[in-house]
Design an enzyme around this catalytic site. Sequence first.
Site, PDB file in Angstrom:
ATOM      1  N   ASP A  38      14.603  -4.787  -1.647  1.00  0.00           N
ATOM      2  CA  ASP A  38      13.193  -5.040  -1.972  1.00  0.00           C
ATOM      3  C   ASP A  38      12.971  -6.506  -2.362  1.00  0.00           C
ATOM      4  OD1 ASP A  38      10.530  -4.335  -2.340  1.00  0.00           O
ATOM      5  OD2 ASP A  38      11.015  -2.516  -3.454  1.00  0.00           O
ATOM      6  N   ASP A  74       3.057  -1.046   0.758  1.00  0.00           N
ATOM      7  CA  ASP A  74       3.492   0.346   0.689  1.00  0.00           C
ATOM      8  C   ASP A  74       2.563   1.307   1.419  1.00  0.00           C
ATOM      9  OD1 ASP A  74       5.399  -0.762  -0.838  1.00  0.00           O
ATOM     10  OD2 ASP A  74       5.083   0.526  -2.578  1.00  0.00           O
TER      11      ASP A  74
HETATM   12  C1  GAL Z   1       8.152  -1.276  -3.367  1.00  0.00           C
HETATM   13  C2  GAL Z   1       8.603  -0.757  -2.028  1.00  0.00           C
HETATM   14  C3  GAL Z   1       8.539   0.745  -2.072  1.00  0.00           C
HETATM   15  C4  GAL Z   1       9.449   1.253  -3.162  1.00  0.00           C
HETATM   16  C5  GAL Z   1       9.094   0.593  -4.499  1.00  0.00           C
HETATM   17  C6  GAL Z   1      10.104   0.924  -5.589  1.00  0.00           C
HETATM   18  O1  GAL Z   1       8.201  -2.653  -3.369  1.00  0.00           O
HETATM   19  O2  GAL Z   1       7.774  -1.269  -1.018  1.00  0.00           O
HETATM   20  O3  GAL Z   1       8.902   1.292  -0.827  1.00  0.00           O
HETATM   21  O4  GAL Z   1      10.785   0.978  -2.827  1.00  0.00           O
HETATM   22  O5  GAL Z   1       9.026  -0.805  -4.380  1.00  0.00           O
HETATM   23  O6  GAL Z   1       9.793   0.294  -6.779  1.00  0.00           O
END
Ligand code: GAL
Length: 459
Positions: free
Chosen positions: A211, A279
């Site tokens: 991430d 997301d």
């Molecule tokens: C976001 C990511 C999500 C999930 C989340 C967890 O940045 O796009 O898919 O992994 O973080 O905190």
Amino acid sequence: MSFRAIVILSALGLVSAQQTLWGQCGGINWTGQKTCGSGAVCTYLNDWYYQCLPGTSTSSRTSTSSSSTRISTSTSAGPAPTGRVGKLPALGWNSWNAYRCDINESKILSAANQMVSLGLKDAGYQYVNIDDCWSNINGRDSSTQQIRPDFNKFPNGIASVASKVHSQGLLLGIYSDAGTKTCAGYPGSLGYESIDAATFSSWGIDYLKYDNCYVPSNWADSGSYSDWGQSKSATRYRQMSSALAAQSRPIQYSLCIWGNAQVWTWGASVGQSWRISGDSSPTWSYITGVINKNVGILGYTNFYGHNDMDMMEIGNGALTLAEQRTHFLMWAALKSPILLGTDLSRLSTDQLNIIKNKELLAFSQDESVGAPAKPYGTATTTPPEYYSGKSSKGVHVFIMNTSSSTSTKTITFANVPGLGSGSYKVHDMWKGTDVGTFSGSWSTSLGSHDSGGWLITPA
Ligand code: GAL
């Protein structure tokens, strides 16, 4: 060497430009520089991408060929995991959309059990992926600097989960972050890439989602780059790629970079898939928005490198069944990874039939055609409604109805790349049945937001 000397030697053909460190130096269709400057070796990552990686041609980590170095998959430390895993879009499950931070060993192991008992493993789903919030939020082990599991959530540790998941014939994925913390505030891997890659490998991890939160200011991209592969973002992601490459275990690498830094232009040199958006949400507007985004960059998806439209929302929120069909069909047609994101035990028979559809999964996972379906004809909607693509079986057409009412959709064979004006047999991919043989065109009715896929072969 003086400028004058270089000019003279160049004119004599004695000096040729060389690719810079991290630059591309080969691959199918590559017409640029094929040799690297000193201190770098042109290294095979996959059939589409050779990259100048640090090292010398005598490096024991690689085996040389005439103009470049190809990773030996039999050695325990190849320079890149690519070429070993991730040829096709990943199929699996991920904990985030289903449980957010409320995860534990039993939820992960039941997802694995359900993948087997519901027939998802037999349909081709492989990965069971743990997302954010699995580690000890208080930080690393003070002496080894290793990242540690939260033993309240994973009382037997992650290696034990890996071995149980492996014993079911499935693979285990984990999550970390190219910053100081994960998005939920758990330890990040920036600066700890080697330690973390080695830890993940020692636990038996097969997939890493990486991430993009908590990026320190000195790592922020400054302005624009003519080559985003040279950006600080690309460097952060590449540091983990190199660390994974040094492990004996092939670990598939998924870049969760939300479409930043024009990741599609360099993603295939670093990992096997890259998020192209923020997301997902279980909404029709997310589905159409991300398809539309992908339509502009479909040329970057092929074997070993996939635009990732984010995890599935089938089973979540209030999507209609037609919208869930389109969600799945378009992820398969555009060859996005398909990571289920719901509590699998709550899926209805209709939803299971969608995600287990054999012919759509076969298109996604075709071993001989890497390119996704692409829009054809003149689009009058956003996103376009008509797509075509090839598989080892022939030419397919995929149609999504973006309108809020039932509409008639017509496939005019002569407009479809690879087809002509004659007679064709139309085969329904959702149903797995032949529709009939038609001359010139064929029309069908699609409900609002519904979709279909057809294999169209000469009669
Ligand atoms: C976001 C990511 C999500 C999930 C989340 C967890 O940045 O796009 O898919 O992994 O973080 O905190």
